[in-house]
Design an enzyme around this catalytic site. Structure first.
Site, PDB file in Angstrom:
ATOM      1  N   CYS A   2      93.375  68.172  17.693  1.00  0.00           N
ATOM      2  CA  CYS A   2      93.583  66.819  17.337  1.00  0.00           C
ATOM      3  C   CYS A   2      92.081  66.468  16.480  1.00  0.00           C
ATOM      4  CB  CYS A   2      93.827  65.977  18.650  1.00  0.00           C
ATOM      5  SG  CYS A   2      95.273  66.124  19.423  1.00  0.00           S
ATOM      6  N   ARG A  27      92.118  70.756  12.594  1.00  0.00           N
ATOM      7  CA  ARG A  27      92.221  70.641  14.131  1.00  0.00           C
ATOM      8  C   ARG A  27      93.602  70.387  14.763  1.00  0.00           C
ATOM      9  NH1 ARG A  27      86.978  69.410  15.815  1.00  0.00           N
ATOM     10  NH2 ARG A  27      87.709  68.490  17.539  1.00  0.00           N
ATOM     11  N   TRP A  85      97.694  67.888  17.524  1.00  0.00           N
ATOM     12  CA  TRP A  85      98.225  69.382  18.263  1.00  0.00           C
ATOM     13  C   TRP A  85      98.311  68.992  19.623  1.00  0.00           C
ATOM     14  CZ3 TRP A  85      97.179  72.395  22.306  1.00  0.00           C
ATOM     15  CH2 TRP A  85      97.575  73.635  22.105  1.00  0.00           C
ATOM     16  N   ASN A 114      91.542  62.489  21.381  1.00  0.00           N
ATOM     17  CA  ASN A 114      91.694  63.929  21.391  1.00  0.00           C
ATOM     18  C   ASN A 114      91.168  64.313  22.773  1.00  0.00           C
ATOM     19  OD1 ASN A 114      88.968  66.068  20.134  1.00  0.00           O
ATOM     20  ND2 ASN A 114      90.892  66.718  21.034  1.00  0.00           N
ATOM     21  N   GLY A 115      91.973  65.022  23.658  1.00  0.00           N
ATOM     22  CA  GLY A 115      91.763  65.528  24.793  1.00  0.00           C
ATOM     23  C   GLY A 115      92.923  65.629  25.531  1.00  0.00           C
ATOM     24  N   GLU A 510      89.987  92.452  17.045  1.00  0.00           N
ATOM     25  CA  GLU A 510      89.889  91.440  15.991  1.00  0.00           C
ATOM     26  C   GLU A 510      90.811  91.522  14.842  1.00  0.00           C
ATOM     27  OE1 GLU A 510      89.015  88.614  15.975  1.00  0.00           O
ATOM     28  OE2 GLU A 510      88.564  87.926  14.030  1.00  0.00           O
ATOM     29  N   LYS A 514      93.825  88.664  13.972  1.00  0.00           N
ATOM     30  CA  LYS A 514      93.767  87.940  12.674  1.00  0.00           C
ATOM     31  C   LYS A 514      95.462  88.186  12.169  1.00  0.00           C
ATOM     32  CE  LYS A 514      91.126  86.110  12.448  1.00  0.00           C
ATOM     33  NZ  LYS A 514      90.158  85.992  13.278  1.00  0.00           N
ATOM     34  N   GLU A 517      97.941  86.158  14.220  1.00  0.00           N
ATOM     35  CA  GLU A 517      97.922  84.583  14.245  1.00  0.00           C
ATOM     36  C   GLU A 517      98.165  84.032  12.886  1.00  0.00           C
ATOM     37  OE1 GLU A 517      93.678  82.639  14.832  1.00  0.00           O
ATOM     38  OE2 GLU A 517      93.025  84.573  13.837  1.00  0.00           O
ATOM     39  N   HIS A 533      98.005 106.000  27.020  1.00  0.00           N
ATOM     40  CA  HIS A 533      98.211 105.776  28.193  1.00  0.00           C
ATOM     41  C   HIS A 533      99.552 104.777  28.291  1.00  0.00           C
ATOM     42  CE1 HIS A 533      94.775 107.887  30.146  1.00  0.00           C
ATOM     43  NE2 HIS A 533      94.177 107.407  28.876  1.00  0.00           N
ATOM     44  N   LYS A 634      92.088  74.545  15.207  1.00  0.00           N
ATOM     45  CA  LYS A 634      90.764  75.050  14.872  1.00  0.00           C
ATOM     46  C   LYS A 634      89.910  75.376  16.294  1.00  0.00           C
ATOM     47  CE  LYS A 634      87.427  77.084  12.401  1.00  0.00           C
ATOM     48  NZ  LYS A 634      87.700  78.454  12.452  1.00  0.00           N
TER      49      LYS A 634
HETATM   50  C1  F6R Z   1      90.886  82.945  15.788  1.00  0.00           C
HETATM   51  C2  F6R Z   1      89.918  82.019  16.266  1.00  0.00           C
HETATM   52  C3  F6R Z   1      89.765  81.755  17.829  1.00  0.00           C
HETATM   53  C4  F6R Z   1      88.448  81.099  17.946  1.00  0.00           C
HETATM   54  C5  F6R Z   1      88.419  80.819  19.445  1.00  0.00           C
HETATM   55  C6  F6R Z   1      87.151  80.348  19.899  1.00  0.00           C
HETATM   56  O1  F6R Z   1      90.715  83.334  14.431  1.00  0.00           O
HETATM   57  O2  F6R Z   1      89.437  81.156  15.476  1.00  0.00           O
HETATM   58  O3  F6R Z   1      90.290  82.530  18.306  1.00  0.00           O
HETATM   59  O4  F6R Z   1      87.512  82.123  17.965  1.00  0.00           O
HETATM   60  O5  F6R Z   1      89.309  79.520  19.705  1.00  0.00           O
HETATM   61  O6  F6R Z   1      86.522  79.216  19.057  1.00  0.00           O
HETATM   62  P1  F6R Z   1      84.986  78.953  18.865  1.00  0.00           P
HETATM   63  O7  F6R Z   1      84.445  79.968  18.130  1.00  0.00           O
HETATM   64  O8  F6R Z   1      85.116  77.405  18.152  1.00  0.00           O
HETATM   65  O9  F6R Z   1      84.393  78.946  20.113  1.00  0.00           O
END
Ligand code: F6R
Length: 639
Positions: A2, A27, A85, A114-115, A510, A514, A517, A533, A634
């Site tokens: 949000c 966000r 969000w 937001n929260g 990772e 990527k 997501e 396994h 984000k």
């Molecule tokens: C994936 C991604 C998330 C963040 C996670 C932590 O691409 O961006 O998995 O890495 O939400 O976010 P931060 O780094 O802001 O604590």
């Protein structure tokens, strides 16, 4: 999670709020809304205003076109806006912000949030008994109606009082039509910044919505309330565009005044533009050579074998004597932290653990003397990471932060830390921040390692290689078309595996994250040996299996795993070291992405990059919104 933006000042507010929402859209983007305070023609400061609102499901652009159809309805110089969000309540117009409550004397309270409000169910029952009817399921509607219920003619005082009844997290902006020149904002647990412009104030979840108006900001602390007023210097008439007199104060919930230091934002508007790229994610991948350069700048001295981290200098002795490091983070940052664990154990020879912050904070962890907890976070606001950090501090740990956003809550609550300095990351999928996190963790490991066991020569050699990483990454990103051509052949497959060993194991995690997501392809990352396994049962004819197969101590073992997958019909895609002619025996034409040769501890800085491009092209080829993947936001500021 949000985004909120609010404005009070001498300009027409609507386009300004919409622009702010667009900047904050990363966000959250399932619905958006705006509320504007209209003041009648010839109004004085005392004339009550009238609040008009527009909310819509979907992106900010949907809201914008609705608002632009009736511009005269949204004329005003005070307003609040939100991009959502969803947490409580479905994605419907009724649950979109702003929310509305009616005071006993018939005035309107409007609020964006937001929260999450944890005790909303009890409060809702209480309010229903008091005659309030609810139009949606949102916890924010409850908070708005509680403010309306308690309103005593002074919005600031009412907000202070109401927030004492609230458990949960909030960053809010509130207005009331009885006080048409006053904006009240408050925070606990969710980020909120107040920009101080000429004749105006702008409140926003982050700096991106503020920087085009001012670089002077204050960061509210938890349990603080700001009252921001702006009105015409001639109190008899509201004239938009003329100089206005402005006034703000910040208080605790108990109405004690607090002085907040005004800080200078270090953000350049250009950094948050697309700069000709189709997507932020692509821009952020392609600009990684520059991001790493800025991250390293002034911090490494190759000749002297020294790492200079100003943020850690005062704590250097404590870090050197540390008995244990605990690295904690979520998501992509967790994968960086996992690499940090390997680096710190190998280079600094300090026992390390790496743990999801969401697990760490609730499981009664053991923190003994000499424990350093290191939180890794792009935003510096991730709720679980922040709470893990607080828990560790409460138990006596030294708290370090590896954070990107300057002035974020984590950066302010840690004992010391190192900023990534990679610039704002706007794409929801983290790319350059990950590379920045790994770069900083490498420097921290060398910083501590040099003070423990590493020789000057060895550190010099590592730093020499680290210094070449930007150039190496620049070479890797040139393979973008080749990577796309490879992905084209396998993008229809719905299940992928990513396998690596040693430093490349977190890279496999990772790479899988990527891909899933942003392209919604199911992918799993794991240590290559783990495949046998259980997961090997998944492999069928043509299943894409991405191997991190760079030269190093475990290369032969990775080749054995490749053989095992190939024998079962899996389609091998490899990330390999330039000059490795052997690897092509296992892969189709064009299914190898090359990285320059580098020491094993530094390999993740290179091997991650082709996987970022792979995910980007997969999402693009599937026609998906790369920068705004479904269901994501984000910065995860709720648990
Ligand atoms: C994936 C991604 C998330 C963040 C996670 C932590 O691409 O961006 O998995 O890495 O939400 O976010 P931060 O780094 O802001 O604590």
């Amino acid at each position: 999670m949000c985004g909120i933006v609010a404005y009070v000042g001498n300009k027409q507010v609507t386009s300004l709020l919409i622009e702010g929402l667009k900047r904050l859209e990363y966000r959250g983007y399932d619905s958006a809304g705006i509320a504007v305070m209209r003041t009648p023609e010839g109004a004085t400061m005392e004339t009550p205003g009238e609040i008009t609102m527009c909310r819509s499901v979907g992106r900010v652009s949907v809201l914008q076109s609705r608002v632009e159809k009736e511009p005269e309805k949204y004329q005003g110089s005070l307003g609040i806006a939100h991009t959502r969000w969803a947490t409580h309540g479905k994605v419907t117009e009724a649950n979109a912000h702003p929310h509305i409550g009616k005071t006993k004397d018939g005035h309107t309270i409007t609020l964006v949030h937001n929260g999450t409000i944890e005790n909303y169910a009890t409060l809702r029952t209480y309010l229903e008994k008091r005659g309030h009817t609810f139009y949606g399921e949102s916890d924010t509607e409850v908070l708005t109606k509680l403010i309306a219920e308690l309103y005593d003619g002074n919005l600031e005082r009412t907000v202070q009082k109401t927030l004492q009844e609230i458990t949960g997290a909030y960053a809010i902006a509130v207005i009331c039509d009885r006080e048409p020149h006053t904006l009240v904002a408050a925070r606990k647990g969710s980020p909120l910044i107040i920009g101080i412009a000429e004749h105006a104030y702008i409140v926003a979840s982050d700096q991106s919505a503020i920087v085009s108006h001012t670089t002077q900001v204050i960061h509210l602390d938890d349990y603080q309330v700001a009252r921001l007023c702006a009105g015409p210097s001639d109190r008899k008439k509201t004239v938009v565009g003329e100089p206005w007199s402005v006034d703000f104060r910040t208080t605790t919930l108990e109405n004690e005044e607090v002085t907040q230091e005004i800080q200078e934002l270090e953000l350049d508007l250009q950094e948050i533009e697309l700069a000709g790229y189709e997507h932020y994610m692509l821009k952020e991948i392609m600009q990684q050579p520059d991001s790493i350069r800025t991250c390293l700048n002034g911090r490494i001295d190759k000749r002297e074998g020294r790492v200079v981290l100003g943020g850690l200098t005062n704590l250097a002795k404590e870090l050197v004597r540390a008995r244990k490091f605990i690295l904690t983070a979520q998501g992509t940052a967790y994968h960086a932290a996992l690499i940090g664990e390997y680096l710190l154990e190998e280079l600094a020879k300090i026992p390390c653990e790496c743990e999801y912050a969401s697990e760490f904070r609730y499981r009664n962890p053991i923190i003994e003397d000499g424990t350093v907890v290191l939180a890794v976070s792009q935003s510096g606001e991730t709720s679980d990471t922040l709470e893990a950090l607080r828990e560790a501090k409460d138990r006596g740990a030294t708290a370090l932060g590896v954070v990107n956003v300057v002035g974020s809550t984590m950066s302010r609550e840690t004992d010391a830390g190192v900023y990534l300095r990679v610039g704002p990351e706007i794409g929801v999928a983290s790319t350059k921040a990950f590379i920045g996190q790994v770069t900083v963790l490498t420097m921290i490991a060398l910083f501590v390692g040099r003070r423990r066991f590493l020789s000057k020569d060895l550190v010099s050699r590592y730093l020499d290689e680290l210094d070449q990483v930007p150039e190496f990454v620049a070479q890797i990103v040139k393979q973008t078309d080749a990577i796309k051509a490879c992905v084209e052949q396998v993008v229809d497959r719905d299940n992928w595996l990513f396998l690596g060993r040693g430093y490349n194991y977190p890279v496999a995690l990772e790479g899988a994250l990527k891909l899933k997501e942003i392209s919604y392809i199911h992918a799993e990352g794991m240590p290559a040996a783990e495949m046998k396994h259980g997961p090997i049962a998944l492999i069928d004819e043509g299943m894409p299996v991405v191997f991190l197969a760079t030269q190093g101590s475990q290369y032969d073992k990775v080749i054995s795993n490749i053989e095992e997958v190939k024998a079962r019909g899996g389609r091998i895609i490899a990330v390999a070291t330039e000059g490795d002619t052997n690897i092509e025996r296992y892969t189709d034409d064009g299914f190898v992405f090359w990285v320059p040769s580098i020491s094993e501890p530094l390999q993740p800085l290179l091997t991650t990059v082709p996987l970022q491009l792979l995910a980007y092209h997969a999402a693009q080829l599937r026609g998906l919104d790369v920068d705004k993947p479904r269901n994501l936001a984000k910065s995860v500021t709720v648990e």
